[in-house]
Write a protein that holds these residues in place. Structure first.
Motif, PDB file in Angstrom:
ATOM      1  N   MET A 251      -6.672  13.591  11.100  1.00 28.41           N
ATOM      2  CA  MET A 251      -7.523  12.393  11.016  1.00 28.41           C
ATOM      3  C   MET A 251      -8.007  11.992  12.414  1.00 28.41           C
ATOM      4  SD  MET A 251      -6.672   8.860   9.035  1.00 28.41           S
ATOM      5  CE  MET A 251      -7.180   7.342   9.841  1.00 28.41           C
ATOM      6  N   LEU A 252      -9.265  11.586  12.487  1.00 27.79           N
ATOM      7  CA  LEU A 252      -9.836  11.176  13.767  1.00 27.79           C
ATOM      8  C   LEU A 252      -9.317   9.797  14.157  1.00 27.79           C
ATOM      9  CD1 LEU A 252     -13.519  12.104  12.899  1.00 27.79           C
ATOM     10  CD2 LEU A 252     -12.144  13.212  14.653  1.00 27.79           C
ATOM     11  N   ASN A 253      -9.139   9.576  15.454  1.00 29.57           N
ATOM     12  CA  ASN A 253      -8.853   8.208  15.881  1.00 29.57           C
ATOM     13  C   ASN A 253     -10.144   7.392  15.780  1.00 29.57           C
ATOM     14  OD1 ASN A 253     -10.439   8.773  18.087  1.00 29.57           O
ATOM     15  ND2 ASN A 253      -8.703   9.230  19.416  1.00 29.57           N
ATOM     16  N   GLN A 254     -10.016   6.081  16.000  1.00 29.55           N
ATOM     17  CA  GLN A 254     -11.185   5.234  15.751  1.00 29.55           C
ATOM     18  C   GLN A 254     -12.365   5.594  16.658  1.00 29.55           C
ATOM     19  OE1 GLN A 254     -10.783   1.239  14.726  1.00 29.55           O
ATOM     20  NE2 GLN A 254     -12.711   0.593  15.562  1.00 29.55           N
ATOM     21  N   SER A 255     -12.088   5.853  17.949  1.00 36.26           N
ATOM     22  CA  SER A 255     -13.184   6.184  18.854  1.00 36.26           C
ATOM     23  C   SER A 255     -13.829   7.507  18.440  1.00 36.26           C
ATOM     24  CB  SER A 255     -12.677   6.255  20.295  1.00 36.26           C
ATOM     25  OG  SER A 255     -13.727   6.626  21.145  1.00 36.26           O
ATOM     26  N   GLY A 256     -13.000   8.487  18.088  1.00 39.36           N
ATOM     27  CA  GLY A 256     -13.525   9.770  17.623  1.00 39.36           C
ATOM     28  C   GLY A 256     -14.339   9.604  16.356  1.00 39.36           C
ATOM     29  N   GLN A 257     -13.884   8.707  15.481  1.00 32.28           N
ATOM     30  CA  GLN A 257     -14.638   8.522  14.242  1.00 32.28           C
ATOM     31  C   GLN A 257     -15.987   7.835  14.510  1.00 32.28           C
ATOM     32  OE1 GLN A 257     -12.551   6.935  10.833  1.00 32.28           O
ATOM     33  NE2 GLN A 257     -14.298   7.403   9.493  1.00 32.28           N
ATOM     34  N   LEU A 258     -15.990   6.858  15.441  1.00 31.02           N
ATOM     35  CA  LEU A 258     -17.276   6.233  15.793  1.00 31.02           C
ATOM     36  C   LEU A 258     -18.230   7.270  16.395  1.00 31.02           C
ATOM     37  CD1 LEU A 258     -16.212   2.759  17.252  1.00 31.02           C
ATOM     38  CD2 LEU A 258     -17.514   3.181  15.150  1.00 31.02           C
ATOM     39  N   ASP A 259     -17.692   8.165  17.246  1.00 29.97           N
ATOM     40  CA  ASP A 259     -18.530   9.259  17.781  1.00 29.97           C
ATOM     41  C   ASP A 259     -19.214  10.004  16.647  1.00 29.97           C
ATOM     42  OD1 ASP A 259     -17.507   8.665  20.262  1.00 29.97           O
ATOM     43  OD2 ASP A 259     -16.521  10.596  20.575  1.00 29.97           O
ATOM     44  N   SER A 260     -18.408  10.423  15.656  1.00 27.70           N
ATOM     45  CA  SER A 260     -19.018  11.292  14.641  1.00 27.70           C
ATOM     46  C   SER A 260     -19.866  10.491  13.653  1.00 27.70           C
ATOM     47  CB  SER A 260     -17.984  12.177  13.945  1.00 27.70           C
ATOM     48  OG  SER A 260     -16.955  11.415  13.441  1.00 27.70           O
ATOM     49  N   LEU A 261     -19.567   9.208  13.460  1.00 29.00           N
ATOM     50  CA  LEU A 261     -20.431   8.378  12.613  1.00 29.00           C
ATOM     51  C   LEU A 261     -21.814   8.226  13.249  1.00 29.00           C
ATOM     52  CD1 LEU A 261     -18.010   5.495  11.517  1.00 29.00           C
ATOM     53  CD2 LEU A 261     -19.112   7.166  10.020  1.00 29.00           C
ATOM     54  N   TYR A 262     -21.851   7.807  14.531  1.00 25.27           N
ATOM     55  CA  TYR A 262     -23.154   7.594  15.161  1.00 25.27           C
ATOM     56  C   TYR A 262     -23.894   8.920  15.345  1.00 25.27           C
ATOM     57  CZ  TYR A 262     -21.692   2.770  15.905  1.00 25.27           C
ATOM     58  OH  TYR A 262     -21.272   1.476  15.708  1.00 25.27           O
ATOM     59  N   GLN A 263     -23.134   9.971  15.624  1.00 29.44           N
ATOM     60  CA  GLN A 263     -23.757  11.296  15.733  1.00 29.44           C
ATOM     61  C   GLN A 263     -24.416  11.678  14.400  1.00 29.44           C
ATOM     62  OE1 GLN A 263     -23.537  13.304  18.780  1.00 29.44           O
ATOM     63  NE2 GLN A 263     -25.310  13.980  17.630  1.00 29.44           N
ATOM     64  N   ALA A 264     -23.719  11.416  13.308  1.00 34.04           N
ATOM     65  CA  ALA A 264     -24.257  11.748  11.985  1.00 34.04           C
ATOM     66  C   ALA A 264     -25.526  10.949  11.698  1.00 34.04           C
ATOM     67  CB  ALA A 264     -23.203  11.490  10.911  1.00 34.04           C
ATOM     68  N   LEU A 265     -25.562   9.716  12.182  1.00 32.74           N
ATOM     69  CA  LEU A 265     -26.715   8.843  11.892  1.00 32.74           C
ATOM     70  C   LEU A 265     -27.902   9.088  12.823  1.00 32.74           C
ATOM     71  CD1 LEU A 265     -24.811   5.501  11.205  1.00 32.74           C
ATOM     72  CD2 LEU A 265     -25.855   7.034   9.525  1.00 32.74           C
ATOM     73  N   ALA A 266     -27.688   9.892  13.871  1.00 28.92           N
ATOM     74  CA  ALA A 266     -28.726  10.099  14.888  1.00 28.92           C
ATOM     75  C   ALA A 266     -29.714  11.181  14.474  1.00 28.92           C
ATOM     76  CB  ALA A 266     -28.071  10.433  16.233  1.00 28.92           C
ATOM     77  N   GLU A 267     -30.024  11.264  13.205  1.00 25.64           N
ATOM     78  CA  GLU A 267     -30.919  12.330  12.722  1.00 25.64           C
ATOM     79  C   GLU A 267     -31.656  11.799  11.500  1.00 25.64           C
ATOM     80  OE1 GLU A 267     -32.734  15.847  11.719  1.00 25.64           O
ATOM     81  OE2 GLU A 267     -31.508  14.683  10.332  1.00 25.64           O
ATOM     82  N   PRO A 268     -33.006  11.852  11.511  1.00 22.54           N
ATOM     83  CA  PRO A 268     -33.787  11.213  10.447  1.00 22.54           C
ATOM     84  C   PRO A 268     -33.438  11.717   9.043  1.00 22.54           C
ATOM     85  CG  PRO A 268     -35.230  12.070  12.184  1.00 22.54           C
ATOM     86  CD  PRO A 268     -33.850  12.495  12.533  1.00 22.54           C
ATOM     87  N   ALA A 269     -33.290  13.028   8.873  1.00 20.58           N
ATOM     88  CA  ALA A 269     -33.020  13.559   7.526  1.00 20.58           C
ATOM     89  C   ALA A 269     -31.672  13.038   7.023  1.00 20.58           C
ATOM     90  CB  ALA A 269     -33.028  15.085   7.540  1.00 20.58           C
ATOM     91  N   ARG A 270     -30.696  12.950   7.904  1.00 25.88           N
ATOM     92  CA  ARG A 270     -29.382  12.451   7.465  1.00 25.88           C
ATOM     93  C   ARG A 270     -29.460  10.969   7.105  1.00 25.88           C
ATOM     94  NH1 ARG A 270     -27.216  16.290  11.529  1.00 25.88           N
ATOM     95  NH2 ARG A 270     -26.896  14.620  13.043  1.00 25.88           N
ATOM     96  N   ARG A 271     -30.287  10.214   7.837  1.00 31.50           N
ATOM     97  CA  ARG A 271     -30.426   8.799   7.454  1.00 31.50           C
ATOM     98  C   ARG A 271     -31.130   8.684   6.100  1.00 31.50           C
ATOM     99  NH1 ARG A 271     -31.749   8.275  12.803  1.00 31.50           N
ATOM    100  NH2 ARG A 271     -33.914   7.825  12.341  1.00 31.50           N
ATOM    101  N   ILE A 272     -32.107   9.549   5.843  1.00 30.51           N
ATOM    102  CA  ILE A 272     -32.777   9.521   4.526  1.00 30.51           C
ATOM    103  C   ILE A 272     -31.760   9.833   3.421  1.00 30.51           C
ATOM    104  CG2 ILE A 272     -34.484  10.743   3.083  1.00 30.51           C
ATOM    105  CD1 ILE A 272     -36.251  10.969   5.598  1.00 30.51           C
TER     106      ILE A 272
END
Lengths: 112, 112
Positions: B1-22
Motif C-alpha cells: 500500500m502506498l503512503n499518503q504522499s505516494g498516493q497523492l503523487d499517483s492521484l495527481y499524476q493520473a489526473l494530469a492527462e485529458p483522456a484520463r480525466r474524461i
C-alpha cells in the motif's frame, strides 16, 4: 495561454511531486524566498529551482526578483481551479447517489 | 500500500492527462464497460487500457471482469483524498487572509 484542459494537465502534473507539494504548503502560509522554500527540502538549490519552474509554468506560483532575492507567492486562483474540477466530479457522484436513493425509495413505496 | 504522499503523487499524476480525466468524468455518472469508456476518446483500445491501468494503480478506478466484460467504477474515497489536500491548502490561505485582515483592522484602530 493554456486552454483549460492544458492548464489542468500542468496543475496536476505540478502537484504530483512531494517536494512541490511541500513548497505549495509553505506558500499558502505566506510569501517566501527561494532559500526559505529550500530549507525543509533535502535537495540542491538547483533542484529546488527546477521544481519552482514547474510550479511557475503551471500558474500555481508567481515569483518576483528584487535585487538578489526572488520572492515566491502562491496563486490562489490556480489552486482553486485544480480543486474545482475535483469538487465538480464529487458533485456528479453525489447527484448520482441521490438519484439512486430516490429510485430505491420509490421502488420501496411501490412494492411495500 | 502506498503512503499518503505516494498516493497523492499517483492521484495527481493520473489526473494530469485529458483522456484520463474524461474517463473519470464518465465514471462519476455511473459504472461503465471499457468500450463505453473508449467511445468518446479518439484512441486505440490498447491506449485506453493503458490509461485505465494508470487510473487503477492510483486507486481512482476499480475494475471487475465478468465473463468478457470489464466493468469500471469510480472510487470516491480516492477522488476525495485528491480534493482534500487542495481544500486544506485553500483553508490555510484563507486563514492567512483573515489574520492579515484582522491585523489591518487593528492597525487602522490604533492609528485612526
Amino acid at each position: 495561454m493554456l486552454n483549460q484542459s492544458g492548464q489542468l494537465d500542468s496543475l496536476y502534473q505540478a502537484l504530483a511531486e512531494p517536494a512541490r507539494r511541500i513548497m505549495v504548503e509553505r506558500l499558502t502560509r505566506g510569501p517566501a524566498s527561494v532559500s526559505e522554500l529550500a530549507k525543509p527540502l533535502d535537495m540542491s538549490l538547483s533542484a529546488v529551482m527546477q521544481h519552482l519552474q514547474v510550479l511557475e509554468a503551471s500558474g500555481l506560483v508567481r515569483t518576483e526578483k528584487t535585487g538578489r532575492v526572488r520572492t515566491c507567492r502562491i496563486e490562489p486562483s490556480a489552486l482553486r481551479m485544480a480543486e474545482e474540477w475535483l469538487s465538480a466530479q464529487r458533485g456528479m457522484w453525489e447527484k448520482r447517489l441521490d438519484r439512486l436513493g430516490d429510485y430505491l425509495a420509490k421502488t420501496g413505496d411501490d412494492t411495500g
